[in-house]
Design a protein around this motif. Structure first.
Motif, PDB file in Angstrom:
ATOM      1  N   ARG A 141     -47.361  13.660 -33.083  1.00  0.00           N
ATOM      2  CA  ARG A 141     -48.298  14.760 -32.889  1.00  0.00           C
ATOM      3  C   ARG A 141     -47.568  16.082 -33.082  1.00  0.00           C
ATOM      4  NH1 ARG A 141     -53.303  14.688 -30.619  1.00  0.00           N
ATOM      5  NH2 ARG A 141     -54.145  16.635 -29.793  1.00  0.00           N
ATOM      6  N   GLU A 142     -48.231  17.015 -33.742  1.00  0.00           N
ATOM      7  CA  GLU A 142     -47.592  18.301 -33.998  1.00  0.00           C
ATOM      8  C   GLU A 142     -47.297  19.041 -32.692  1.00  0.00           C
ATOM      9  OE1 GLU A 142     -49.753  21.429 -35.895  1.00  0.00           O
ATOM     10  OE2 GLU A 142     -51.679  20.738 -35.147  1.00  0.00           O
ATOM     11  N   ASN A 143     -46.453  20.041 -32.805  1.00  0.00           N
ATOM     12  CA  ASN A 143     -45.998  20.838 -31.661  1.00  0.00           C
ATOM     13  C   ASN A 143     -45.220  19.977 -30.674  1.00  0.00           C
ATOM     14  OD1 ASN A 143     -47.413  23.056 -32.771  1.00  0.00           O
ATOM     15  ND2 ASN A 143     -49.278  22.452 -31.706  1.00  0.00           N
ATOM     16  N   ASN A 144     -44.559  18.945 -31.198  1.00  0.00           N
ATOM     17  CA  ASN A 144     -43.763  18.073 -30.344  1.00  0.00           C
ATOM     18  C   ASN A 144     -42.519  18.812 -29.845  1.00  0.00           C
ATOM     19  OD1 ASN A 144     -43.095  17.633 -33.352  1.00  0.00           O
ATOM     20  ND2 ASN A 144     -41.231  17.020 -32.297  1.00  0.00           N
ATOM     21  N   SER A 145     -41.941  18.271 -28.803  1.00  0.00           N
ATOM     22  CA  SER A 145     -40.703  18.836 -28.291  1.00  0.00           C
ATOM     23  C   SER A 145     -39.539  18.373 -29.162  1.00  0.00           C
ATOM     24  CB  SER A 145     -40.480  18.388 -26.853  1.00  0.00           C
ATOM     25  OG  SER A 145     -40.410  16.969 -26.783  1.00  0.00           O
ATOM     26  N   PHE A 201     -48.495  20.668 -38.280  1.00  0.00           N
ATOM     27  CA  PHE A 201     -49.390  19.952 -39.188  1.00  0.00           C
ATOM     28  C   PHE A 201     -49.858  20.832 -40.332  1.00  0.00           C
ATOM     29  CE2 PHE A 201     -53.744  18.923 -40.456  1.00  0.00           C
ATOM     30  CZ  PHE A 201     -53.605  17.615 -40.858  1.00  0.00           C
ATOM     31  N   GLU A 202     -50.117  22.113 -40.047  1.00  0.00           N
ATOM     32  CA  GLU A 202     -50.607  23.009 -41.093  1.00  0.00           C
ATOM     33  C   GLU A 202     -49.545  23.286 -42.152  1.00  0.00           C
ATOM     34  OE1 GLU A 202     -53.208  22.731 -38.048  1.00  0.00           O
ATOM     35  OE2 GLU A 202     -51.191  23.578 -37.748  1.00  0.00           O
ATOM     36  N   ALA A 234     -53.085  18.796 -33.975  1.00  0.00           N
ATOM     37  CA  ALA A 234     -53.454  19.224 -32.624  1.00  0.00           C
ATOM     38  C   ALA A 234     -54.293  20.488 -32.749  1.00  0.00           C
ATOM     39  CB  ALA A 234     -52.213  19.483 -31.768  1.00  0.00           C
ATOM     40  N   ASN A 235     -55.180  20.691 -31.815  1.00  0.00           N
ATOM     41  CA  ASN A 235     -56.074  21.840 -31.882  1.00  0.00           C
ATOM     42  C   ASN A 235     -55.323  23.094 -31.416  1.00  0.00           C
ATOM     43  OD1 ASN A 235     -58.495  23.160 -32.372  1.00  0.00           O
ATOM     44  ND2 ASN A 235     -59.191  22.916 -30.261  1.00  0.00           N
ATOM     45  N   ASP A 236     -54.523  23.633 -32.336  1.00  0.00           N
ATOM     46  CA  ASP A 236     -53.708  24.799 -31.996  1.00  0.00           C
ATOM     47  C   ASP A 236     -54.084  26.027 -32.813  1.00  0.00           C
ATOM     48  OD1 ASP A 236     -52.881  23.732 -34.376  1.00  0.00           O
ATOM     49  OD2 ASP A 236     -50.749  24.024 -34.003  1.00  0.00           O
ATOM     50  N   ASN A 237     -55.181  25.972 -33.551  1.00  0.00           N
ATOM     51  CA  ASN A 237     -55.631  27.117 -34.333  1.00  0.00           C
ATOM     52  C   ASN A 237     -57.072  27.450 -33.959  1.00  0.00           C
ATOM     53  OD1 ASN A 237     -53.475  27.753 -36.584  1.00  0.00           O
ATOM     54  ND2 ASN A 237     -53.616  25.526 -36.457  1.00  0.00           N
ATOM     55  N   ASP A 275     -57.071  23.919 -38.586  1.00  0.00           N
ATOM     56  CA  ASP A 275     -56.861  22.529 -38.199  1.00  0.00           C
ATOM     57  C   ASP A 275     -57.641  21.607 -39.122  1.00  0.00           C
ATOM     58  OD1 ASP A 275     -55.190  23.219 -36.019  1.00  0.00           O
ATOM     59  OD2 ASP A 275     -56.954  23.729 -34.839  1.00  0.00           O
ATOM     60  N   SER A 276     -57.672  20.345 -38.796  1.00  0.00           N
ATOM     61  CA  SER A 276     -58.377  19.364 -39.616  1.00  0.00           C
ATOM     62  C   SER A 276     -59.191  18.448 -38.733  1.00  0.00           C
ATOM     63  CB  SER A 276     -57.385  18.547 -40.455  1.00  0.00           C
ATOM     64  OG  SER A 276     -56.563  17.757 -39.615  1.00  0.00           O
TER      65      SER A 276
END
Length: 475
Positions: A141-145, A201-202, A234-237, A275-276
């Motif tokens: 998943r994006e924005n991972n640590s 992801f973007e 991930a819903n980050d946008n 996002d997608s």
């Protein structure tokens, strides 16, 4: 033999001892090779001799081993045998063989002797490591640590010892633009993969690379596997509104005729989401309006339409606040303000809203600088043209007053008629004559016709004027 003092002659008969098969054969091992290397051709495993103390058929022997073994018995010199391999052995197929040498004599009853040999097969590095899968698909998943464990690869080697110890490594990617060294790393001992930095992801939705597994044999053998990493969105946008623009400039105002019926399309709010999938599904909602119930927003396409026919009692200016929201978890949203002006017809002048007028009143400093610069350049150009014209006129006057041209005294005619003498010219011309002293040359400049077709009545007058002309110029 003597008896009772008498001597007598006694006859002796020979007695033959018949052999009885009472001795089993004996096996004497002379040499044994164990372990033997795999993948080798015919190898001598053992050398032994067979003996039987009985005689005749009782002393004759038959030597054999099991039929299901890849070994052969070869007789050499008398009573000696050689145990050899029938073919190359494979340690991975079988690591140890128990061989039973059976020696049987031909006596009655038959006696036999068995001798057991244990032969082991030594390993040769003839097997490369084998991955459990040819292709591994990992999802993160994006924005991972950073340093997150994202998966593992596994390879085994059928060899033994150092030949079976596997070391993992990342192979150079086929795409030279892929910064693989900054994306993932691998544990060389166990094949665990780690993400070195947070993935977006973007920016990068998927990438793939190859992993190598090499043993520690000599020479070392290796194999490869493909690893494909899929980055989950991930819903980050939050939604971004494209229209109407919300950049701090004059707000966009939509004109709506008062004659509009219900369902009239006022405007369409256009928004996108970086996002997608479900995170990019957008819905629209009217949060606030100057007159609730007058306008509505379609939830799926963002179209702003009138909810009922307009009337004269409706306010002229309307302000609508539209909310754009995605379907992610948690949902993100953005808002946009739409200004609507009701007019009787699109031909009448449109007065901007107070906010728009205030925004237009604030002049852009860059525009002011451009206008000032353009005025300066234009003034400089005009001044240059005026200076150029003045200099030219000054030079011409200086040339005329400095004696550049001398006009002889005496009568000088202002008009000239038909200088050809043959009467071919039909017009008179005004001319300017400039003679330079000492040059011996003259210049004539014809300006324009003065009067059309001026005829002279007297030939004598014409001759007189021609003579006067010639006398004036000294011809």
């Amino acid at each position: 033999m003597k008896s009772n003092g008498d001597s007598r002659m006694v006859a002796f008969s020979e007695t033959k001892v018949v052999d009885v098969n009472d001795n089993p054969p004996e096996v004497t091992l002379s040499a044994l090779t164990s372990p033997i290397p795999e993948n080798s051709p015919e190898i001598v495993v053992a050398v032994f001799s067979v003996s039987d103390t009985d005689s005749g058929d009782n002393g004759k022997t038959i030597t054999s081993i099991q039929d299901d073994l890849p070994f052969l018995l070869k007789p050499s010199i008398k009573n000696f045998y050689t145990l050899v391999t029938e073919r190359a052995l494979d340690r991975e197929e079988r690591t140890e063989y128990n061989i039973t040498i059976t020696v049987t004599d031909l006596g009655t009853p038959r006696l036999k002797t068995q001798h057991n040999l244990t032969v082991t097969v030594s390993d040769v590095n003839d097997n490369a490591p084998t991955f459990s899968q040819t292709t591994y698909t990992l999802r993160v998943r994006e924005n991972n640590s950073p340093a997150l464990h994202i998966g593992s690869v596994s390879a085994t080697d059928r060899d033994s010892g150092a030949n079976a110890q596997v070391t993992y490594s990342l192979l150079p990617p086929h795409d030279p633009q892929l910064p693989l060294g900054s994306l993932v790393s691998i544990n060389a001992d166990n094949g665990q993969l780690f993400a070195l930095r947070s993935l977006d992801f973007e920016a990068l939705q998927a990438f793939e690379f190859r992993v190598g597994a090499a043993d520690r044999g000599s020479p070392a053998l290796s194999s490869q596997a493909l690893v494909r990493v899929l980055v989950a969105d991930a819903n980050d946008n939050a939604p971004f509104v494209l229209y109407p623009l919300q950049n701090g400039s004059a707000p966009c105002t939509e004109l709506v005729p008062r004659a509009a019926e219900a369902g009239y399309l006022v405007a369409k709010v256009v928004a996108v989401d970086g996002d997608s999938g479900q995170n990019a599904w957008l819905s629209y909602q009217l949060l606030k309006a100057t007159e609730p119930g007058l306008f509505g927003v379609w939830a799926h396409n963002g179209e702003v339409r009138t909810a009922r026919p307009l009337s004269e009692r409706d306010a002229v200016k309307h302000r609508l606040l539209v909310l754009v929201r995605d379907h992610g978890e948690p949902p993100l949203s953005a808002s946009v303000t739409l200004h609507v002006l009701l007019v009787d017809g699109f031909s009448q002048p449109y007065l901007p809203l107070p906010d728009a007028a205030a925004a237009e009143a604030r002049a852009d400093p860059l525009t002011v600088y451009l206008v000032v610069a353009l005025a300066c350049v234009s003034s400089l150009f005009l001044f240059s043209v005026l200076v150029f014209v003045a200099v030219r006129l000054c030079r011409r006057r200086r040339a005329a007053s400095g004696g550049g041209c001398s006009v002889p005294e005496g009568p000088f005619p202002g008009h000239l008629v038909d200088v050809s003498g043959a009467g071919t010219l039909s017009h008179s011309y005004q001319y300017e004559v400039c003679l330079r002293g000492g040059s011996g040359t003259g210049e004539f400049k014809f300006l324009k016709p003065i009067i059309p077709n001026l005829q002279f009545q007297s030939t004598g007058r014409e001759v007189e004027e021609n003579s006067s002309f010639r006398d004036s110029f000294g011809i």
